[in-house]
Enzyme design. Structure first.
Site, short mmCIF file in Angstrom:
data_model
loop_
_atom_site.label_atom_id
_atom_site.label_comp_id
_atom_site.label_asym_id
_atom_site.label_seq_id
_atom_site.Cartn_x
_atom_site.Cartn_y
_atom_site.Cartn_z
N ARG A 168 0.84 -1.22 0.00
CA ARG A 168 0.00 0.00 0.00
C ARG A 168 0.87 1.26 0.00
O ARG A 168 0.60 2.23 0.72
CB ARG A 168 -0.94 0.03 1.22
CG ARG A 168 -1.84 -1.17 1.37
CD ARG A 168 -2.92 -1.24 0.29
NE ARG A 168 -3.85 -2.31 0.61
CZ ARG A 168 -3.70 -3.57 0.16
NH1 ARG A 168 -2.70 -3.90 -0.65
NH2 ARG A 168 -4.58 -4.49 0.51
N SER A 245 -10.62 0.52 3.88
CA SER A 245 -9.82 0.25 5.09
C SER A 245 -9.15 1.54 5.54
O SER A 245 -8.43 2.16 4.76
CB SER A 245 -8.72 -0.77 4.78
OG SER A 245 -9.30 -1.93 4.24
N GLU A 343 -3.98 4.04 6.35
CA GLU A 343 -3.75 3.79 4.92
C GLU A 343 -4.28 4.99 4.12
O GLU A 343 -3.75 5.34 3.06
CB GLU A 343 -4.50 2.51 4.51
CG GLU A 343 -4.42 2.23 3.03
CD GLU A 343 -5.27 1.05 2.60
OE1 GLU A 343 -5.09 -0.05 3.15
OE2 GLU A 343 -6.12 1.24 1.71
P1 FAD Z 1 -8.20 9.64 -4.35
O1 FAD Z 1 -8.85 9.24 -3.10
O2 FAD Z 1 -8.80 10.73 -5.15
O3 FAD Z 1 -6.68 10.03 -4.04
C1 FAD Z 1 -5.90 9.21 -3.20
C2 FAD Z 1 -4.47 9.76 -3.20
O4 FAD Z 1 -3.93 9.68 -4.51
C3 FAD Z 1 -4.38 11.24 -2.82
O5 FAD Z 1 -3.16 11.42 -2.15
C4 FAD Z 1 -4.35 11.97 -4.15
O6 FAD Z 1 -3.66 13.21 -4.09
C5 FAD Z 1 -3.59 10.97 -5.02
N1 FAD Z 1 -4.01 10.99 -6.44
C6 FAD Z 1 -5.22 10.66 -6.94
N2 FAD Z 1 -5.18 10.72 -8.29
C7 FAD Z 1 -3.94 11.13 -8.62
C8 FAD Z 1 -3.28 11.39 -9.86
N3 FAD Z 1 -3.89 11.22 -11.04
N4 FAD Z 1 -1.99 11.79 -9.82
C9 FAD Z 1 -1.34 11.95 -8.66
N5 FAD Z 1 -1.90 11.72 -7.47
C10 FAD Z 1 -3.18 11.30 -7.45
N6 FAD Z 1 -7.73 0.26 -1.90
C11 FAD Z 1 -7.00 -0.85 -2.13
O7 FAD Z 1 -5.78 -0.76 -2.34
N7 FAD Z 1 -7.59 -2.08 -2.13
C12 FAD Z 1 -8.90 -2.26 -1.92
O8 FAD Z 1 -9.39 -3.37 -1.94
C13 FAD Z 1 -9.71 -1.10 -1.66
N8 FAD Z 1 -11.03 -1.22 -1.40
C14 FAD Z 1 -11.77 -0.10 -1.12
C15 FAD Z 1 -13.14 -0.25 -0.85
C16 FAD Z 1 -13.92 0.86 -0.58
C17 FAD Z 1 -15.39 0.70 -0.29
C18 FAD Z 1 -13.34 2.16 -0.62
C19 FAD Z 1 -14.17 3.38 -0.39
C20 FAD Z 1 -11.99 2.32 -0.88
C21 FAD Z 1 -11.18 1.19 -1.14
N9 FAD Z 1 -9.81 1.29 -1.41
C22 FAD Z 1 -9.06 0.17 -1.67
C23 FAD Z 1 -9.14 2.60 -1.38
C24 FAD Z 1 -9.23 3.35 -2.73
O9 FAD Z 1 -10.32 2.93 -3.49
C25 FAD Z 1 -7.96 3.21 -3.57
O10 FAD Z 1 -6.83 3.63 -2.85
C26 FAD Z 1 -8.04 3.98 -4.89
O11 FAD Z 1 -6.91 3.72 -5.68
C27 FAD Z 1 -8.17 5.50 -4.68
O12 FAD Z 1 -8.47 6.08 -5.94
P2 FAD Z 1 -9.08 7.52 -6.04
O13 FAD Z 1 -9.08 7.89 -7.48
O14 FAD Z 1 -10.37 7.59 -5.34
O15 FAD Z 1 -7.97 8.36 -5.27
P1 NAP Z 2 -10.26 -10.62 4.98
O1 NAP Z 2 -10.46 -11.57 3.86
O2 NAP Z 2 -11.25 -10.54 6.09
O3 NAP Z 2 -8.82 -10.85 5.63
C1 NAP Z 2 -8.33 -9.98 6.65
C2 NAP Z 2 -6.91 -9.59 6.31
O4 NAP Z 2 -6.13 -10.76 6.28
C3 NAP Z 2 -6.82 -8.94 4.97
O5 NAP Z 2 -6.61 -7.59 5.17
C4 NAP Z 2 -5.70 -9.65 4.24
O6 NAP Z 2 -4.55 -8.84 4.06
C5 NAP Z 2 -5.30 -10.79 5.15
N1 NAP Z 2 -5.44 -12.09 4.45
C6 NAP Z 2 -6.56 -12.80 4.26
N2 NAP Z 2 -6.29 -13.94 3.60
C7 NAP Z 2 -4.96 -13.94 3.37
C8 NAP Z 2 -4.05 -14.83 2.72
N3 NAP Z 2 -4.48 -16.00 2.20
N4 NAP Z 2 -2.76 -14.48 2.64
C9 NAP Z 2 -2.33 -13.32 3.15
N5 NAP Z 2 -3.12 -12.43 3.78
C10 NAP Z 2 -4.42 -12.74 3.89
O7 NAP Z 2 -10.06 -9.16 4.36
P2 NAP Z 2 -11.11 -8.10 3.87
O8 NAP Z 2 -11.00 -6.93 4.74
O9 NAP Z 2 -12.45 -8.73 3.61
O10 NAP Z 2 -10.49 -7.70 2.47
C11 NAP Z 2 -10.34 -8.63 1.42
C12 NAP Z 2 -9.28 -8.09 0.47
O11 NAP Z 2 -9.71 -6.83 -0.07
C13 NAP Z 2 -7.95 -7.82 1.17
O12 NAP Z 2 -6.90 -8.14 0.30
C14 NAP Z 2 -8.00 -6.34 1.48
O13 NAP Z 2 -6.71 -5.75 1.48
C15 NAP Z 2 -8.84 -5.80 0.32
N6 NAP Z 2 -9.61 -4.62 0.77
C16 NAP Z 2 -8.94 -3.45 0.86
C17 NAP Z 2 -9.61 -2.30 1.25
C18 NAP Z 2 -8.87 -1.00 1.30
O14 NAP Z 2 -9.50 0.04 1.42
N7 NAP Z 2 -7.57 -1.01 1.18
C19 NAP Z 2 -10.96 -2.34 1.54
C20 NAP Z 2 -11.60 -3.57 1.47
C21 NAP Z 2 -10.92 -4.71 1.07
P3 NAP Z 2 -4.32 -7.81 2.84
O15 NAP Z 2 -5.16 -6.63 3.17
O16 NAP Z 2 -2.86 -7.51 2.96
O17 NAP Z 2 -4.69 -8.47 1.58
#
Ligand code: FAD
Ligand code: NAP
Length: 347
Positions: A168, A245, A343
């Site tokens: 991340r 998250s 994050e």
């Molecule tokens: P923004 O929120 O608009 O920006 C985020 C950051 O990126 C800010 O610092 C901004 O300045 C910068 N930025 C945005 N666009 C640009 C650009 N073009 N150039 C330079 N900088 C830029 N993330 C995960 O990694 N995995 C997931 O599974 C995941 N699940 C999510 C589920 C939900 C319900 C929600 C709400 C969010 C989730 N996220 C997840 C977080 C998010 O969706 C991601 O990080 C996504 O990439 C953000 O994109 P955005 O365009 O909305 O960025």
């Molecule tokens: P989950 O399946 O309930 O698992 C909890 C955590 O355990 C996750 O965050 C994941 O880490 C880790 N995990 C689960 N299975 C794993 C495996 N086989 N090996 C290694 N790590 C494992 O998680 P969840 O919250 O429902 O999310 C599912 C996936 O979607 C995850 O990968 C999570 O990162 C992603 N997600 C991200 C966001 C966001 O905003 N960043 C929001 C929703 C979901 P990791 O997170 O490192 O994968």
């Protein structure tokens, strides 16, 4: 005819962040063409104001009115740059919606990003935190990106190495925040991609779909399974404000993990193969008693089905959500001796 950019002033950005936090931006500019932005930069830089890139606003917590120029990325387009018998390289506009890109690739059987289905936001933001889910991270398909250096007005290319991807994380997230505006991203996808089913719930869902619904074992089924799981457990930001998250999962070295697991034998964990261990932050917060918590003083809360997700029940301010996040951090630190880091980007 040369297009010009329309700059808006004193704009509400409640609709531009998925927490639905109310705040205003001093100036806001919708960018749908990189050349137009490049041509206007000299003049824009003369205002001597910070630039604030935003895509879908789905990884942002805004705690103040924004002073500066918000650059909304709306640059569209998906182009095939190179096609070989086994792989394809595509170049995608930074303003393309990430999930639309996943669908586009799955329809063509180009594999590599199907596990990242339904992640909100734009393609331009995907490298910022090296988006990841269900065992896949963007960096696994990333080829290079093009960004505008907002300090110099130059167009720059970043290779995989230049981006310094991590969990991340990338060079853009903490080292050079707000300096580069990502306009295009290149990805390398495979025509016969191996399926990545290491995450238990994903594997079970795919197996059930194959067994009970006659689905084929392919990337379309994986993508559909990911969508089903996500819809069942994550709040829809258009219904309940959130940013996914809020915290990253902490990673403990072997010594710290041994001490932690002795005291908490029932804690889930994942060995990362390099001697370190990932502990789900959601479990720590749930054990600290905050799953489903709702503040009595504000609309800030923790989602009842997922303790890692902070939610805005209506009119929570960015600062109220930040205060709650700090309380979660302090309680987890006190109870487990572990620091959980945000994050989400906090402005
Ligand atoms: P923004 O929120 O608009 O920006 C985020 C950051 O990126 C800010 O610092 C901004 O300045 C910068 N930025 C945005 N666009 C640009 C650009 N073009 N150039 C330079 N900088 C830029 N993330 C995960 O990694 N995995 C997931 O599974 C995941 N699940 C999510 C589920 C939900 C319900 C929600 C709400 C969010 C989730 N996220 C997840 C977080 C998010 O969706 C991601 O990080 C996504 O990439 C953000 O994109 P955005 O365009 O909305 O960025
Ligand atoms: P989950 O399946 O309930 O698992 C909890 C955590 O355990 C996750 O965050 C994941 O880490 C880790 N995990 C689960 N299975 C794993 C495996 N086989 N090996 C290694 N790590 C494992 O998680 P969840 O919250 O429902 O999310 C599912 C996936 O979607 C995850 O990968 C999570 O990162 C992603 N997600 C991200 C966001 C966001 O905003 N960043 C929001 C929703 C979901 P990791 O997170 O490192 O994968």
């Amino acid at each position: 005819m040369e297009q010009s950019l329309q700059i808006l002033s004193d704009v509400s950005i409640k609709g531009y962040n998925t927490f639905g936090v109310a705040a205003s931006a001093q100036h806001l500019l919708e960018v749908s063409d990189e050349i137009v932005l490049l041509n206007s930069l000299y003049e824009l830089r003369s205002f001597k104001l910070p630039f604030l890139p935003i895509g879908g606003g789905s990884n942002l917590l805004i705690t103040n009115d924004l002073e500066g120029i918000v650059l909304l990325n709306r640059i569209k387009g998906i182009r095939c740059i190179e096609e070989r018998h086994s792989e394809v390289i595509i170049e995608v506009g930074g303003g393309v919606i990430w999930h639309d890109l996943v669908n586009y690739c799955v329809e063509r059987n180009w594999g590599g990003i199907e596990n990242l289905a339904l992640i909100p936001g734009t393609v331009g933001a995907a490298p910022i935190q090296n988006i990841g889910a269900y065992g896949v991270e963007l960096e696994q398909v990333f080829e290079e990106l093009t960004a505008i250096d907002l300090e110099t007005g130059e167009l720059c290319r970043f290779s995989h190495e230049d981006c310094q991807f991590g969990y991340r994380n990338s060079v853009f997230k903490y080292e050079q925040p707000k300096r580069f505006f990502i306009v295009r991203v290149r990805l390398r996808l495979l025509k016969n991609a191996p399926l990545r089913l290491s995450y238990g719930r994903l594997r079970e869902t795919v197996e059930r779909m194959v067994r009970e619904e006659n689905c084929s074992l392919n990337i379309a089924t994986v993508s559909e399974a990911v969508c089903r799981i996500r819809r069942s457990k994550l709040p829809d930001p258009s219904v309940l404000g959130n940013s996914g998250s809020f915290f990253k999962n902490p990673v403990l070295d072997a010594k710290d993990f041994e001490a932690f697991s002795k005291q908490h034998a029932n804690a889930p964990f994942y060995a990362l193969g390099d001697g370190s261990y990932k502990v789900p932050a959601a479990w720590l917060i749930e054990q600290a008693g905050f799953k489903g918590y709702r503040s009595t003083e504000s609309d800030a809360g923790v989602y009842e089905q997922h303790a890692l997700i902070l939610v805005n029940h209506g009119n929570a301010s960015g600062n109220e959500l930040l205060t709650l996040s700090k309380r979660l951090q302090a309680t987890v630190r006190e109870k487990f001796g572990i620091t959980i880091a945000p994050e989400v980007t906090i402005w």
